[in-house]
Design an enzyme around this catalytic site. Sequence first.
Site, PDB file in Angstrom:
ATOM      1  N   THR A  22       0.902  -1.518   0.088  1.00 24.26           N
ATOM      2  CA  THR A  22       0.065   0.180   0.096  1.00 24.26           C
ATOM      3  C   THR A  22       0.778   1.383  -0.273  1.00 24.26           C
ATOM      4  OG1 THR A  22       0.246  -0.257   2.483  1.00 24.26           O
ATOM      5  CG2 THR A  22      -1.416  -0.981   1.587  1.00 24.26           C
ATOM      6  N   LYS A  23       2.169   0.926   0.242  1.00 24.28           N
ATOM      7  CA  LYS A  23       3.128   2.188   0.332  1.00 24.28           C
ATOM      8  C   LYS A  23       2.871   2.966  -0.682  1.00 24.28           C
ATOM      9  CE  LYS A  23       3.884   1.827   5.128  1.00 24.28           C
ATOM     10  NZ  LYS A  23       2.833   0.891   4.481  1.00 24.28           N
TER      11      LYS A  23
END
Length: 369
Positions: free
Chosen positions: A189-190
Amino acid sequence: MDSNGLVDYPKKIPVAKPEIGKEEIERVVEVLKSGMLAQGKLVEEFERAFAEYVGVRDAVAVSNGTVALDLALKALGIGEGDEVVVPAFTFIATANAVLFQRAKPVFVDIDEKTMNLDADDVAEKITDRTKAVIGVHLYGHPFDVKAISEICEDYNLFLIEDAAQAHGAEFEGRKTGSFGIGCFSFYPTKNMTAAEGGMITTNDGELAKRLRLLRNHGDAGKYDHIMLGYNYRMTDLQAALGIEQLKKLDGFNERRIGNAEYLNKNLRDDIVKPMVVGKVKHVFHQYVVRVGERERFVRELSRAGVGYGIHYPLAVYEQPLYRSLGINGDCRIAEEVSRRVVSLPVHPSLNREDLEYIAEVVNGIDLGC
Ligand SMILES: Cc1ncc(COP(=O)(O)O)c(C=O)c1O
């Protein structure tokens, strides 16, 4: 509206989405075909590219962001009896890394606008046992590096930057992760990913050497184990993905920033929208609004297919783990904020239609006020 008078919601927008292109796929396939899968040349290449990007002497790749924090504290010699100042409002890994050393996390409150460390409270919480401060660049907004660095200098403390959410963010023109010891995560998700993975950045060559030893069984050569270490290595498969993602990071961030600008302009004004405070580049890992009626708000988002997240529902010391350990905090703003935050989609894969839809849904929710 369908024939029963029910609203027909056509969309499903995830709150996060990694963007993996053909470059990443080709590079990963090359590694698979080579048969050299574990830590090797590509990890070295990724480390060099990341160090250059952040503007530091060394970057040390590890298996995830939690391990990056753990090793950074270990390499600095933090141990039993020591205290480390951490924000009360962050992902739990920031504080857990302190527990891994048998040291004590001391929780400080946050600034109401940026939701980052409150420098005055940091200064308040320092004792003669304090060894380090971990600042978190929460949601991609750099904390006040100047104020926190000054406190660290005054009290002779190590500064660790938890930059897990802030790849490419800048404070006064310099990249996050270049001020203290930077700890990054490459979770999917980064702002960029390596599937899983982490990186520690530093200008201290000796510290980098210790980190490399700790990462790999304390091995100084071939089976020359000079200290107790771990297997915290990154694989070449992960590095292949990371190298290609890093090339795209600035582009990803520009799209996140553009999406956040659209939402700031087009979302209703009776919710608190993200603020950018100081001479910083905020890279919007998350776009976080604050609402009064959170349950109702997120129920409506769900019904309409708009993904959301709650980052985070409690101050860290309110989590059962910390309650059970008897480690408390008294951070009023962190507690208040945790009851109101909602993360909306801001990732680079959103198109104009998605953004318009998010605004339409959010602006249509009856918040009863
Ligand atoms: C602020 C913060 N610190 C540390 C971590 C830990 O990183 P990882 O999930 O790669 O272990 C995360 C990951 O979500 C994070 O958001």
